[in-house]
Design a protein around this motif. Structure first.
Motif, PDB file in Angstrom:
ATOM      1  N   ALA A  55       0.819  -1.210   0.000  1.00  0.00           N
ATOM      2  CA  ALA A  55       0.000   0.000   0.000  1.00  0.00           C
ATOM      3  C   ALA A  55       0.856   1.265   0.000  1.00  0.00           C
ATOM      4  O   ALA A  55       0.474   2.288  -0.585  1.00  0.00           O
ATOM      5  CB  ALA A  55      -0.929  -0.005   1.204  1.00  0.00           C
ATOM      6  N   ALA A  56       2.012   1.204   0.675  1.00  0.00           N
ATOM      7  CA  ALA A  56       2.884   2.377   0.760  1.00  0.00           C
ATOM      8  C   ALA A  56       4.339   1.931   0.670  1.00  0.00           C
ATOM      9  O   ALA A  56       5.075   1.952   1.667  1.00  0.00           O
ATOM     10  CB  ALA A  56       2.634   3.129   2.067  1.00  0.00           C
ATOM     11  N   PRO A  57       4.789   1.503  -0.506  1.00  0.00           N
ATOM     12  CA  PRO A  57       6.153   0.975  -0.638  1.00  0.00           C
ATOM     13  C   PRO A  57       7.198   2.073  -0.508  1.00  0.00           C
ATOM     14  O   PRO A  57       7.071   3.139  -1.122  1.00  0.00           O
ATOM     15  CB  PRO A  57       6.160   0.369  -2.046  1.00  0.00           C
ATOM     16  CG  PRO A  57       5.109   1.133  -2.784  1.00  0.00           C
ATOM     17  CD  PRO A  57       4.055   1.451  -1.782  1.00  0.00           C
ATOM     18  N   PRO A  58       8.221   1.856   0.299  1.00  0.00           N
ATOM     19  CA  PRO A  58       9.312   2.837   0.362  1.00  0.00           C
ATOM     20  C   PRO A  58      10.073   2.848  -0.961  1.00  0.00           C
ATOM     21  O   PRO A  58      10.120   1.848  -1.678  1.00  0.00           O
ATOM     22  CB  PRO A  58      10.189   2.313   1.509  1.00  0.00           C
ATOM     23  CG  PRO A  58       9.872   0.864   1.612  1.00  0.00           C
ATOM     24  CD  PRO A  58       8.444   0.711   1.199  1.00  0.00           C
ATOM     25  N   GLN A  59      10.641   3.984  -1.290  1.00  0.00           N
ATOM     26  CA  GLN A  59      11.408   4.090  -2.526  1.00  0.00           C
ATOM     27  C   GLN A  59      12.548   3.077  -2.517  1.00  0.00           C
ATOM     28  O   GLN A  59      13.284   2.948  -1.532  1.00  0.00           O
ATOM     29  CB  GLN A  59      11.980   5.504  -2.674  1.00  0.00           C
ATOM     30  CG  GLN A  59      12.755   5.714  -3.973  1.00  0.00           C
ATOM     31  CD  GLN A  59      13.232   7.144  -4.137  1.00  0.00           C
ATOM     32  OE1 GLN A  59      12.853   8.018  -3.362  1.00  0.00           O
ATOM     33  NE2 GLN A  59      14.071   7.385  -5.127  1.00  0.00           N
ATOM     34  N   GLY A  60      12.671   2.353  -3.597  1.00  0.00           N
ATOM     35  CA  GLY A  60      13.732   1.356  -3.703  1.00  0.00           C
ATOM     36  C   GLY A  60      13.253  -0.065  -3.486  1.00  0.00           C
ATOM     37  O   GLY A  60      13.962  -1.017  -3.828  1.00  0.00           O
ATOM     38  N   LEU A  61      12.056  -0.248  -2.920  1.00  0.00           N
ATOM     39  CA  LEU A  61      11.527  -1.591  -2.741  1.00  0.00           C
ATOM     40  C   LEU A  61      10.996  -2.092  -4.078  1.00  0.00           C
ATOM     41  O   LEU A  61      10.155  -1.441  -4.705  1.00  0.00           O
ATOM     42  CB  LEU A  61      10.415  -1.603  -1.691  1.00  0.00           C
ATOM     43  CG  LEU A  61       9.785  -2.971  -1.400  1.00  0.00           C
ATOM     44  CD1 LEU A  61      10.806  -3.937  -0.826  1.00  0.00           C
ATOM     45  CD2 LEU A  61       8.588  -2.826  -0.466  1.00  0.00           C
ATOM     46  N   ARG A  62      11.461  -3.238  -4.520  1.00  0.00           N
ATOM     47  CA  ARG A  62      11.109  -3.735  -5.840  1.00  0.00           C
ATOM     48  C   ARG A  62      10.044  -4.840  -5.804  1.00  0.00           C
ATOM     49  O   ARG A  62       9.193  -4.927  -6.685  1.00  0.00           O
ATOM     50  CB  ARG A  62      12.358  -4.282  -6.543  1.00  0.00           C
ATOM     51  CG  ARG A  62      13.365  -3.201  -6.912  1.00  0.00           C
ATOM     52  CD  ARG A  62      12.830  -2.338  -8.058  1.00  0.00           C
ATOM     53  NE  ARG A  62      13.799  -1.348  -8.504  1.00  0.00           N
ATOM     54  CZ  ARG A  62      13.843  -0.087  -8.075  1.00  0.00           C
ATOM     55  NH1 ARG A  62      12.949   0.335  -7.175  1.00  0.00           N
ATOM     56  NH2 ARG A  62      14.752   0.754  -8.524  1.00  0.00           N
ATOM     57  N   GLU A  63      10.086  -5.700  -4.804  1.00  0.00           N
ATOM     58  CA  GLU A  63       9.197  -6.862  -4.822  1.00  0.00           C
ATOM     59  C   GLU A  63       9.081  -7.452  -3.422  1.00  0.00           C
ATOM     60  O   GLU A  63      10.037  -7.415  -2.637  1.00  0.00           O
ATOM     61  CB  GLU A  63       9.747  -7.920  -5.781  1.00  0.00           C
ATOM     62  CG  GLU A  63       8.882  -9.140  -5.966  1.00  0.00           C
ATOM     63  CD  GLU A  63       9.493 -10.128  -6.953  1.00  0.00           C
ATOM     64  OE1 GLU A  63       8.736 -10.760  -7.696  1.00  0.00           O
ATOM     65  OE2 GLU A  63      10.742 -10.261  -6.971  1.00  0.00           O
ATOM     66  N   THR A  64       7.897  -7.978  -3.096  1.00  0.00           N
ATOM     67  CA  THR A  64       7.707  -8.687  -1.822  1.00  0.00           C
ATOM     68  C   THR A  64       7.155 -10.074  -2.118  1.00  0.00           C
ATOM     69  O   THR A  64       6.333 -10.249  -3.009  1.00  0.00           O
ATOM     70  CB  THR A  64       6.728  -7.942  -0.896  1.00  0.00           C
ATOM     71  OG1 THR A  64       5.439  -7.883  -1.523  1.00  0.00           O
ATOM     72  CG2 THR A  64       7.213  -6.538  -0.602  1.00  0.00           C
TER      73      THR A  64
END
Length: 245
Positions: A41-50
Motif C-alpha cells: 500500500a505504501a512501498p518505500p522508494q527502492g523496494l522492488r518486490e515482496t
C-alpha cells in the motif's frame, strides 16, 4: 528481549528476509501478510518486490535507492501490535474447491493409503473433511501450499521425486497439503485432482486463492470432473468463494 520482534536476515546484497517465527502457524502467517499488505500500500522508494511465505516476508530492493538500515526502519514503522495481527489470522474468504479422488485422477492414492495404513476411500473422506489455510505460493507459479492437513494423513515425502504431476493435482507430503498448477516432478503424493485452475494469466488477479484464505475440498466423481474441467478450460471459475469478513 522482545520475542515477538521479527528477525532481519540478509539474502545477498539486494534482498532481506523478515522472519516472524519458525513454524507453520496462522498467527505468524497473519503477521507476514499484514506487513506485506502495508508495504504494497505504501512501498518505500527502492523496494522492488515482496514475496510472502509461511513465516517470513522476502523483500527485494535496490541498494542504490534505499539502504538496508533505512529499509529496516521503514518496516519497523509498519509493524502492528501482535494482538491486532493475531485477529487478522482469521480468513477473509473460504474457497470450496472440487476434487476428484477416483484413482484415475488420483494416481498415488492407493499407495499413500497403504503407507498410512488405511483404505483409499477413508483417506479421501478424511482429506475432504478438513479445513485448510492457504499459506503461500511457491516452487512454481500457482502451486498453493496449505496448512491444516489432518495428523492422520501426515506422510513422509518420497526419497526420490516421482514423475511430473498432472495439472490441478492435489497432493500431500509431510504435514502439509498442496494444489499443483502445472506438471512438475515432486516428492509429494497425488491423492486427488481439481479441475480448477489455481493460476491463469488471463485472470485478474492470476492467482485464484489469496494467502490467508480458507480452503475446503468437495469430492466429485470422474464424470463431474470432466464436465467441470471443460468449463474451467473455457475460462470459468468452478470453485466457489464465500466471504467471511
Amino acid at each position: 528481549m522482545d520475542k515477538t520482534a521479527p528477525r532481519f536476515l540478509d539474502c545477498g546484497e539486494a534482498a532481506l528476509s523478515v522472519e516472524f517465527g519458525d513454524s507453520v502457524d496462522p498467527a505468524i502467517n497473519a503477521r507476514v501478510l499484514t506487513l506485506d499488505a502495508r508495504l504494497r500500500a505504501a512501498p518505500p522508494q527502492g523496494l522492488r518486490e515482496t514475496t510472502p511465505t509461511y513465516r517470513a516476508l522476502l523483500l527485494r530492493y535496490e541498494p542504490l535507492e534505499i539502504s538496508r538500515d533505512a529499509l529496516v526502519a521503514a518496516i519497523e514503522g509498519l509493524l502492528a501490535p501482535v494482538d491486532i495481527e493475531a485477529k487478522l489470522s482469521q480468513p477473509a474468504a473460504r474457497w470450496t474447491i472440487p476434487c476428484c479422488y477416483d484413482p484415475a485422477f488420483a494416481e498415488d492414492i492407493d499407495e499413500a493409503a497403504a503407507l498410512l495404513g488405511r483404505a483409499a476411500p477413508s483417506l479421501a473422506q478424511l482429506h475432504a473433511g478438513a479445513d485448510y489455510r492457504a499459506y503461500m505460493y511457491g516452487f512454481a507459479p500457482g502451486w498453493c501450499y496449505l496448512g491444516g492437513l489432518p495428523q492422520a494423513l501426515a506422510i513422509p515425502r518420497r526419497a526420490s521425486p516421482r514423475g511430473p504431476t498432472p495439472q490441478g493435482a492435489v497432493l500431500i507430503g509431510g504435514a502439509l497439503a498442496l494444489i499443483a498448477a502445472n506438471p512438475m516432478p515432486t516428492g509429494w503424493y497425488v491423492i486427488g485432482r481439481t479441475p480448477e485452475r489455481m493460476f491463469a494469466l488471463r485472470r485478474d488477479p492470476p492467482f485464484l486463492v489469496a494467502p490467508g484464505d480458507a480452503v475446503r475440498f468437495e469430492p466429485i466423481d470422474a464424470g463431474t470432473f470432466l464436465t467441470l474441467d471443460a468449463r474451467a478450460c473455457a475460462g470459468e471459475t468452478v470453485a466457489r468463494k464465500e466471504a467471511l469478513q
